[in-house]
Design an enzyme around this catalytic site. Structure first.
Site, PDB file in Angstrom:
ATOM      1  N   ASP A 138      -4.513   3.125  12.305  1.00 34.80           N
ATOM      2  CA  ASP A 138      -3.633   4.095  11.847  1.00 34.80           C
ATOM      3  C   ASP A 138      -4.126   5.420  11.958  1.00 34.80           C
ATOM      4  O   ASP A 138      -3.246   6.395  11.597  1.00 34.80           O
ATOM      5  CB  ASP A 138      -3.474   3.777  10.268  1.00 34.80           C
ATOM      6  CG  ASP A 138      -2.751   2.388  10.100  1.00 34.80           C
ATOM      7  OD1 ASP A 138      -2.172   1.812  10.954  1.00 34.80           O
ATOM      8  OD2 ASP A 138      -3.125   1.658   8.994  1.00 34.80           O
ATOM      9  N   ARG A 177      -2.656  -5.687  -1.683  1.00 38.91           N
ATOM     10  CA  ARG A 177      -3.073  -6.970  -1.862  1.00 38.91           C
ATOM     11  C   ARG A 177      -3.401  -7.073  -3.325  1.00 38.91           C
ATOM     12  O   ARG A 177      -3.169  -8.351  -3.869  1.00 38.91           O
ATOM     13  CB  ARG A 177      -4.495  -7.130  -1.068  1.00 38.91           C
ATOM     14  CG  ARG A 177      -4.143  -7.398   0.375  1.00 38.91           C
ATOM     15  CD  ARG A 177      -5.218  -6.883   1.322  1.00 38.91           C
ATOM     16  NE  ARG A 177      -5.034  -7.237   2.918  1.00 38.91           N
ATOM     17  CZ  ARG A 177      -4.374  -6.697   3.705  1.00 38.91           C
ATOM     18  NH1 ARG A 177      -3.692  -5.366   3.190  1.00 38.91           N
ATOM     19  NH2 ARG A 177      -4.235  -6.881   4.894  1.00 38.91           N
ATOM     20  N   GLY A 237       5.771  -2.608   6.489  1.00 41.21           N
ATOM     21  CA  GLY A 237       5.412  -3.733   7.224  1.00 41.21           C
ATOM     22  C   GLY A 237       4.306  -4.623   6.552  1.00 41.21           C
ATOM     23  O   GLY A 237       4.454  -5.895   6.678  1.00 41.21           O
TER      24      GLY A 237
HETATM   25  C1  S3P Z   1      -2.516  -3.354   7.507  1.00 36.92           C
HETATM   26  C2  S3P Z   1      -2.716  -3.727   8.810  1.00 36.92           C
HETATM   27  C3  S3P Z   1      -2.509  -2.609   9.931  1.00 36.92           C
HETATM   28  C4  S3P Z   1      -2.190  -1.587   9.691  1.00 36.92           C
HETATM   29  C5  S3P Z   1      -1.155  -1.221   8.558  1.00 36.92           C
HETATM   30  C6  S3P Z   1      -1.849  -1.801   7.269  1.00 36.92           C
HETATM   31  C7  S3P Z   1      -2.737  -4.127   6.509  1.00 36.92           C
HETATM   32  O1  S3P Z   1      -1.577  -3.296  10.610  1.00 36.92           O
HETATM   33  O2  S3P Z   1      -1.777  -0.580  10.812  1.00 36.92           O
HETATM   34  O3  S3P Z   1      -0.914   0.085   8.037  1.00 36.92           O
HETATM   35  O4  S3P Z   1      -2.727  -3.684   5.451  1.00 36.92           O
HETATM   36  O5  S3P Z   1      -2.862  -5.442   6.789  1.00 36.92           O
HETATM   37  P1  S3P Z   1      -1.724  -4.587  11.761  1.00 36.92           P
HETATM   38  O6  S3P Z   1      -2.623  -5.458  11.285  1.00 36.92           O
HETATM   39  O7  S3P Z   1      -0.352  -5.194  11.960  1.00 36.92           O
HETATM   40  O8  S3P Z   1      -2.218  -3.744  12.814  1.00 36.92           O
END
Ligand code: S3P
Length: 436
Positions: free
Chosen positions: A323, A24, A91
Site C-alpha cells: 500500500d 479485524r 476491499g
Molecule cells: C489488507 C491487505 C492488502 C492491502 C489492503 C489491506 C488487509 O490487500 O492492500 O489495503 O487488511 O488484509 P491484499 O491482501 O489483497 O494485498
C-alpha cells in the site's frame, strides 16, 4: 485546495489507527462472545463500512468516536442481513466478511462503489467454493432490481452460506485478504483449514484471532486454523497505521529543514517494508520506544530531511509495503538515480490501477517513469513541477501526490482530495499542524 512547496515541517504527530487491524477488531468482536472494546479505532470510511455491515447482521456496535463497543454474539450469532451489505470502497470488508458469510446458515448480497465493482473477487470465490459455499455475481447495471447472473467474478454478488469443510489452499497470490477469508471460513468448517501463500502477507488475522481464543498456527508461509473455537471478547488497542505514517515519513525525508516524530506506529515485520525501503534509500529514520500493544509491535518513528538515492524493491518485500508503493514512487522521483519496483502486479487491482495512475501523475509533474507489467522504473532527480493530479478517487494516490506537491515548485491541485478520508480523515489537518 492548492498545494505549494513553501513549507518545512516540524513536530510530533499521532497517525490514526491501523486500517487492517481496525476492520479485524470489529469482525472478530462480532463473532466472539461478550463485549469487545476497541480504542484508537480508525474512523475512516472503509472501517465504518465494516461496522455498518455487522450492524445489519444484528450486532450492537456503539461508536463513541473515541471507543468502539461491540456486543459479540458468538461464532453462530449473526442474523441474516436485512438488505444488501454495502461495503463502500473497502476491499478488506468485502473479502474478509465473505469468509465469515460462507459459513452462515443464510445467504447475503454485497455491493459497493464503482471501484469495488471492478475489483477481482474470484480470488475468494475459488477457495470458499472449494470449502462448500456458493457465489453468484450480478450484472451491476440492473442490480438489485433485476438479478442477471454474470461470470464477472466481481461485486455485486450473493454468498450462499453452506456447511463448510476444511481445505488446504495453495494461494496463487500473496494476499492477506484471501488468506484471512479462508481462515475465517475455516472457523466454521469441519476439520482443519490452512493456507499457503507464495510470499508471506500481513499476519494481523493470525495474531488477533489467537488473541480472541482461536487455535491458529503459523509455519513460514502457511497459516492453519482449527474449527469451532470459543471466541471471547477482548480489549483491543489499535496501533497507528504505518500505511498512514508513510506519508509523513516521506514528508520529513523529502522536505528540506524538516524533522517529524511519528508516535505509536505499528511496525509488524509483515508491514514494515516502508521503513526498510526508506533506510535503503539513505533516509535518516530512527525507531524509538519499541514495545508491543495487543500483540502487535509498535514504535515511534523519527525522520529528518535526507538526500535519497534509488533502490530496488521486489520479491518478498512487496507484500510488506504494497500500500506504500504510491508514496515510495514519489520518493523515488525526488531521489538521485534509478528505483526499480518489480513483482508488484497486485498494484493493478487496488482501489485504482496504481501502476497506470502513478505513472500518469508522475509524468504530468515532469518525472521520468516507465511502467512495466509488474511495477515501474523511476529515474529520479528530474525537476518536478506542480500540476493537476487525477486521483481516480484513490485515497493513497491523493495523499502520495499531496506530498509530491509539497515538494514541487508551482501549484499542485487534486481533482478530489476528499477520498483521503477513506483511510485518513484528518490527513490535511495533520499536515497543516506540522507546517511552518
Ligand atoms: C489488507 C491487505 C492488502 C492491502 C489492503 C489491506 C488487509 O490487500 O492492500 O489495503 O487488511 O488484509 P491484499 O491482501 O489483497 O494485498
Amino acid at each position: 485546495m492548492i498545494i505549494t512547496d513553501k513549507y518545512s515541517f516540524h513536530g510530533e504527530l499521532l497517525v490514526p489507527g491501523d486500517k487492517s487491524i481496525s476492520h479485524r477488531s470489529i469482525m472478530f468482536g462480532a463473532i466472539s462472545n461478550g463485549l469487545t472494546t476497541v480504542s484508537n479505532f480508525l474512523q475512516g470510511a472503509d472501517c465504518l463500512s465494516t461496522i455498518a455491515c455487522f450492524r445489519k447482521m444484528g450486532i450492537a456496535i456503539e461508536n463513541s468516536g473515541k471507543q468502539i463497543y461491540i456486543q459479540g454474539k458468538g461464532l453462530h450469532g449473526l442474523a441474516a442481513p436485512a438488505g444488501i451489505l454495502d461495503v463502500g470502497n473497502s476491499g478488506t470488508t468485502t473479502r474478509l466478511i465473505s469468509g465469515i458469510l460462507a459459513g452462515q446458515p443464510f445467504e447475503s448480497s454485497l455491493d459497493g462503489d464503482a471501484s469495488i465493482r471492478r475489483r477481482p473477487m474470484k480470488r475468494i470465490f475459488t477457495p470458499l467454493s472449494q470449502m462448500g459455499a456458493e457465489f453468484e455475481s450480478w450484472n451491476p447495471d440492473t442490480f438489485p432490481y433485476s438479478l442477471q447472473a454474470t461470470d464477472s467474478g466481481c461485486a455485486p454478488f450473493t454468498v450462499r452460506g453452506r456447511h463448510l469443510h476444511g481445505i488446504h489452499y495453495q494461494s496463487p497470490v500473496a494476499s492477506a485478504q484471501v488468506k484471512s477469508a479462508v481462515l475465517l471460513a475455516g472457523l466454521y468448517a469441519e476439520g482443519e483449514t490452512s493456507v499457503t501463500e507464495p510470499v508471506l502477507s500481513r499476519n494481523h488475522t493470525e495474531l488477533m484471532l489467537s488473541g480472541f481464543g482461536a487455535k491458529v498456527t503459523s509455519d513460514g508461509r502457511t497459516a492453519t486454523v482449527k474449527p469451532q473455537p470459543k471466541l471471547e471478547g477482548q480489549d483491543v488497542h489499535v496501533p497507528g497505521d504505518i500505511s498512514s505514517a508513510a506519508y509523513f515519513i516521506a514528508l520529513g525525508l523529502l522536505t528540506p529543514h524538516s524533522e517529524i516524530l511519528i508516535k505509536n506506529v505499528g511496525v509488524n515485520p509483515t508491514r514494515d517494508g516502508m521503513i526498510q525501503a526508506a533506510l535503503a534509500m539513505g533516509g535518516n529514520l530512527t525507531l524509538l520506544n519499541e514495545h508491543t500493544v495487543s500483540g502487535e509491535p509498535v514504535a515511534d518513528i523519527l525522520v529528518k530531511s535526507s538526500s535519497l538515492h534509488g533502490t530496488v524493491i521486489s520479491g518478498e518485500m512487496i507484500p510488506t509495503l504494497i500500500d506504500e508503493i504510491p508514496i515510495l514512487a514519489v520518493m523515488a522521483a525526488f531521489a538521485e538515480g534509478t528505483t526499480v519496483i518489480r513483482d508488484a502486479k497486485e498494484l493493478k487491482v487496488k482501489e485504482s490501477d496504481r501502476i497506470a495512475v502513478i505513472s500518469e501523475n508522475l509524468t504530468a509533474m515532469g518525472g521520468s517513469i516507465t511502467p512495466t507489467d509488474d511495477g515501474m522504473s523511476i529515474e529520479g532527480g528530474k525537476p518536478l513541477h506542480g500540476t493537476q493530479i487525477q486521483t481516480h478517487l484513490d485515497h493513497r494516490i491523493a495523499m502520495a501526490f499531496t506530498i509530491a506537491g509539497l515538494n514541487a515548485p508551482g501549484e499542485t491541485t487534486l481533482d478530489d482530495e476528499r477520498c483521503a478520508a477513506i483511510s485518513y480523515p484528518s490527513f490535511y489537518d495533520d499536515i497543516l499542524a506540522l507546517a511552518d
